[in-house]
Design an enzyme around this catalytic site. Sequence first.
Site, PDB file in Angstrom:
ATOM      1  N   TYR A  35     -31.999 -23.430 -57.122  1.00  0.00           N
ATOM      2  CA  TYR A  35     -30.973 -23.472 -56.074  1.00  0.00           C
ATOM      3  C   TYR A  35     -29.965 -22.365 -56.287  1.00  0.00           C
ATOM      4  CZ  TYR A  35     -27.441 -25.414 -59.219  1.00  0.00           C
ATOM      5  OH  TYR A  35     -26.530 -25.580 -60.235  1.00  0.00           O
ATOM      6  N   GLU A 182     -21.037 -22.356 -72.577  1.00  0.00           N
ATOM      7  CA  GLU A 182     -20.394 -22.232 -71.264  1.00  0.00           C
ATOM      8  C   GLU A 182     -19.842 -23.587 -70.869  1.00  0.00           C
ATOM      9  OE1 GLU A 182     -23.300 -21.011 -68.348  1.00  0.00           O
ATOM     10  OE2 GLU A 182     -24.832 -22.331 -69.168  1.00  0.00           O
TER      11      GLU A 182
END
Length: 288
Positions: A35, A182
């Site tokens: 996506y 992250e």
Amino acid sequence: MSVYQTILSQTDFTERDDLTYPFEERGLQFGDGIYEVIRIYQGSFYLLTEHVNRLFRSAAAIKLQLPFSKQTITNQLQELLAKNAMTTDGIVYLQATRGSAPRTHAFPAADTPANVYAYVKDMPRKREEIINGVSAITQRDIRWENCYIKSLNLLPNVLAKQEAQENGCFEAILERDGRVTEGSSSNLYLVKDHHIYTHPATNQILNGCVRMRVKQFAADLEYPLTEEAFSPEAIANADELFLTSSTSEVMPIVMVNGKPIADGQPGSITRQLQTAYEADAQISNVTS
């Protein structure tokens, strides 16, 4: 705004609530797909080419044959905005899966068409958070080893984000083997002595489209940016901390695990990068 959804593999546009798939759909049953979330400002895409390029990189990584060229998908996404008469801030969500087929772990027959769709959604900028900064918690990174693929397999990210929310925080900072990778839905940066540090673009992080732009902003501003992972312990002594993503832009982090970063206010380098972002996206400066 009337939101339309499009089956891009069929170049067909329809109302979003009219879209249906068979229950044996590989994205639903296996997370077998990819996506992109593409930012829109005042009816125009930001970093569209970068997102389309990453979509194709992700598709190649999972051996998914997309039923269009980069130019075709770019044209169709522009048409999607036009059909919605989009003039505000928002996003396009774009998803492609390996299609609908009887459930088995191995790939379906080669002639099984991919299921691809995209939709437009209004999304105002996070102005208050951009101005004042946000809080975060640290958590162990339990994701798989191929985080560079923007796949649909996001359950660890969902759990991390939920833990952050339950602790009254905006983001979860993920740590693996003593190094910050992250956030659950963002890239992370630490500033120390006017030097910016962030995890290198390995398989352990998603190389964000905004991340790639921030590297250029830092160079333009003559701030050194080193792609070198930092430890969770280094956060306590950071001069500044910030995150980036398509929906969060350049976002200051002013508190981690209940403790302030430096003086608990967004730092000057973060502010300069925010200004550079807003100039690049041709949007108003909300921090001035």
